[in-house]
Write an enzyme that holds these catalytic residues in place. Structure first.
Site, PDB file in Angstrom:
ATOM      1  N   CYS A  91      20.341  26.123  -3.849  1.00 51.35           N
ATOM      2  CA  CYS A  91      20.802  24.767  -3.514  1.00 51.35           C
ATOM      3  C   CYS A  91      21.368  23.999  -4.708  1.00 51.35           C
ATOM      4  O   CYS A  91      22.069  23.006  -4.521  1.00 51.35           O
ATOM      5  CB  CYS A  91      19.665  23.966  -2.890  1.00 51.35           C
ATOM      6  SG  CYS A  91      18.952  24.751  -1.449  1.00 51.35           S
ATOM      7  N   HIS A 353      23.273  19.648   4.709  1.00 46.79           N
ATOM      8  CA  HIS A 353      23.001  20.364   3.461  1.00 46.79           C
ATOM      9  C   HIS A 353      23.672  21.739   3.465  1.00 46.79           C
ATOM     10  O   HIS A 353      23.016  22.756   3.674  1.00 46.79           O
ATOM     11  CB  HIS A 353      21.478  20.489   3.297  1.00 46.79           C
ATOM     12  CG  HIS A 353      21.012  21.198   2.074  1.00 46.79           C
ATOM     13  ND1 HIS A 353      21.814  21.427   0.964  1.00 46.79           N
ATOM     14  CD2 HIS A 353      19.795  21.741   1.763  1.00 46.79           C
ATOM     15  CE1 HIS A 353      21.111  22.075   0.046  1.00 46.79           C
ATOM     16  NE2 HIS A 353      19.894  22.286   0.509  1.00 46.79           N
ATOM     17  N   CYS A 383      16.593  20.412  -6.053  1.00 45.11           N
ATOM     18  CA  CYS A 383      15.705  21.560  -6.202  1.00 45.11           C
ATOM     19  C   CYS A 383      16.407  22.818  -5.711  1.00 45.11           C
ATOM     20  O   CYS A 383      17.388  22.748  -4.968  1.00 45.11           O
ATOM     21  CB  CYS A 383      14.402  21.340  -5.423  1.00 45.11           C
ATOM     22  SG  CYS A 383      14.608  21.057  -3.654  1.00 45.11           S
TER      23      CYS A 383
END
EC number: 2.3.1.9
Length: 403
Positions: A91, A353, A383
């Site tokens: 990510c 996302h 994160c």
């Protein structure tokens, strides 16, 4: 040691599409190239041949083809001479791409670098591992590429959402706390959308019609319009049936999108007469136990702030990637970030996302916030699976520069 400055002179992103939604017909390279072309179009002083390299994030690379960042570059009209590197830090990929681009400029190996990331989660395939050697007997199992390479902790062999449940328990956040955070994320994003706050960062995408149907123009993030507060509050928990707290609506979604930034050295800034949107002031990265990746930003953000020569209280606005609502809650508490300074236009719970895109997307949105809400310093943190996190600090320095 004083580092040479690195400037952001342009940003752009696609709208964020829902899983199997409005952007699902577009590939990773389509989404990335659209963002890159839109970002470069805002700085006509920079010609394609002026760009030294592209550093671009991407996580789910199966069936994308060789050298995804190179595909993005050439599809965006950059020359064959372009140096291209694809970054996979889960990510944090898009943010790591920005950090590497800045470092290359500081080292003097490049003057103009296009950075960012993209993801088409809708087009990630299922895998058939047994097909390589031949399934000799019995059932052949298909493996979900999104889950295997994007959402599964390889050490515990548990989904990211199980780690979010652990985080909620460890730090005392209830289902109600997370639902309220998610509701606020949706409401902030909806308000920002209605007030036109995203217009300067989103480059609308045209989806070609077929069989005589007209083209469709996608201008807004698809998830924001799906908000239903009653449904959010009544949703079942996903990862822990008994006393669970994490649900689909209070977590981020599976999405498609791309984001890009154009970075330049001070010499090129002056030579081309460019107006800087912001300066990259510092960055920081950290890691902890893999299954506690959820709170790794609490280590990375202070490192980035210190690297920028600041303290947390001097930062005007923060962006933390909302992989889950509890990620925003826990890291804000640990870093002592006032919630009124955090994700003021909403976050990934509401907007979506796309894995390789999000680290860059939150920088793009942070710059929008600094510009439109009158801030000077902004910090962003994300994160990543495996226990890590990346963070960056930017400074808005020219109030006349247009997004």
């Amino acid at each position: 040691m004083t580092l040479p400055p690195v400037y952001i002179v342009s940003t752009a992103r696609t709208p964020i599409g829902s899983f199997q939604g409005s952007l699902s017909s577009l590939t990773y390279s389509d989404l990335g190239a659209h963002a890159v072309k839109a970002a470069l179009a805002k700085v006509p002083q920079i010609k394609p041949q002026d760009v030294d390299e592209i550093v671009f994030g991407g996580v789910l690379q199966a069936n994308v083809g060789q050298a995804p960042a190179r595909q993005v570059a050439l599809k965006a009209g950059l020359p064959d001479s372009i140096i291209a590197s694809t970054i996979n830090k889960v990510c944090a990929s898009g943010m790591k791409a920005v950090i590497i681009g800045a470092q290359n400029i500081i080292c003097g190996t490049s003057d103009i670098v296009v950075v960012g990331g993209a993801e088409s989660m809708s087009n990630t395939p299922y895998y058939l591992p047994s097909a390589r050697s031949g399934a000799r007997y019995g059932d052949a199992v298909m493996v979900d590429g999104v889950q295997k390479d994007g959402l599964l902790d390889v050490y515990e062999e548990k989904l990211m959402g199980v780690a979010a449940e652990k985080c909620a328990k460890d730090h005392g956040f209830s289902r109600e706390d997370q639902d309220n955070f998610a509701i606020n994320s949706y409401k902030k994003a909806g308000k920002a959308l209605s007030e036109g706050k995203f217009k300067s960062e989103i480059a609308p995408v045209t989806i070609k019609g077929f069989r005589g149907k007209p083209d469709t123009v996608i201008e807004n993030d698809e998830e924001i319009g799906k908000f239903n507060e009653d449904r959010l509050k009544s949703a079942r928990t996903v990862f822990q049936k008994e006393n669970g707290t994490v649900t689909a609506p209070n977590a981020s979604k599976l999405n498609d999108g791309g984001a890009a930034l154009v970075l330049v050295s001070e010499a090129k800034l002056k030579q081309l007469g460019l107006k800087p949107l912001a300066k990259i002031s510092g960055w920081g990265e950290a890691a902890r136990t893999p299954f506690d990746f959820t709170i790794a930003p609490a280590l990375a953000v202070p490192k980035a702030v210190k690297h920028a020569g600041l303290t947390v209280d001097r930062v005007d606005f923060f962006e933390l990637n909302e992989a889950f609502s509890v990620v925003g809650l826990a890291n804000a508490e640990l870093v002592k970030i006032p919630l009124e300074k955090l994700n003021v236009y909403g976050g990934a719970v509401a907007m979506g996302h796309p894995l390789g895109c999000s680290g860059a997307r939150i920088i793009v949105t942070l710059l929008s916030v600094l510009t439109q809400e009158g801030g000077r310093f902004g910090a962003a943190g994300v994160c990543n699976g495996g226990g890590g996190a990346s963070a960056i600090v930017i400074e808005k320095i020219d109030s006349d520069a247009k997004l």
